[in-house]
Design a protein around this motif. Structure first.
Motif, mmCIF file in Angstrom:
data_model
loop_
_atom_site.group_PDB
_atom_site.id
_atom_site.type_symbol
_atom_site.label_atom_id
_atom_site.label_comp_id
_atom_site.label_asym_id
_atom_site.label_seq_id
_atom_site.Cartn_x
_atom_site.Cartn_y
_atom_site.Cartn_z
ATOM 1 N N GLN A 4 -27.802 -25.128 64.218
ATOM 2 C CA GLN A 4 -27.984 -23.674 64.078
ATOM 3 C C GLN A 4 -28.680 -23.028 65.266
ATOM 4 O OE1 GLN A 4 -30.328 -23.211 60.523
ATOM 5 N NE2 GLN A 4 -32.245 -23.669 61.543
ATOM 6 N N GLN A 53 -28.184 -29.749 60.385
ATOM 7 C CA GLN A 53 -28.141 -28.290 60.324
ATOM 8 C C GLN A 53 -29.207 -27.676 61.218
ATOM 9 O OE1 GLN A 53 -28.181 -26.928 56.274
ATOM 10 N NE2 GLN A 53 -27.976 -24.792 56.848
ATOM 11 N N LYS A 94 -30.463 -25.533 71.846
ATOM 12 C CA LYS A 94 -29.712 -26.528 71.080
ATOM 13 C C LYS A 94 -29.533 -27.821 71.872
ATOM 14 C CE LYS A 94 -25.215 -27.080 68.805
ATOM 15 N NZ LYS A 94 -23.989 -26.358 68.425
#
Length: 114
Positions: A11, A7, A17
């Motif tokens: 996110q 997670q 990312k």
């Protein structure tokens, strides 16, 4: 439902990312390194001992690698800031990941754990 580790990575927005996912895979490809969720962040252990972690710098909004024994490591790009023991290496997600720089610091970190 994703576990807290997955997670954390999922996110984040791009390009942060992809940068964090690259660093995650890079650490997990090294012999003896395992990943754990500790203190609300991805923590990497070398042979069972805390080694480094991944986080986002509040001021610079860039990912960084926090080195647990950073105070014993010497590299011009490591930042101590107000940390007593740790040093960090900021990673600019808009640039190529400095793999050679990370490998150089990683070698120092491995030597401290030898």
């Amino acid at each position: 439902m994703l576990n807290p580790l997955d997670q954390f990575f999922e996110q984040k927005a791009e390009p942060v990312k992809s940068c964090l996912q690259y660093l995650r895979n890079f650490f997990l490809s090294q012999e003896g390194i395992t990943e754990h969720w500790k203190y609300g962040m991805p923590m990497y252990y070398l042979n069972g001992k805390m080694f480094c972690y991944l986080w986002i710098h509040k001021r610079y909004l860039q990912p960084y690698i926090g080195w647990v024994d950073g105070n014993q490591m010497h590299h011009e790009d490591l930042m101590q800031e107000k940390r007593a023991k740790m040093k960090i290496l900021l990673i600019d997600p808009a640039q190529d990941i400095p793999k050679h720089k990370i490998m150089s610091i990683l070698a120092q970190a491995f030597a401290l754990r030898a």
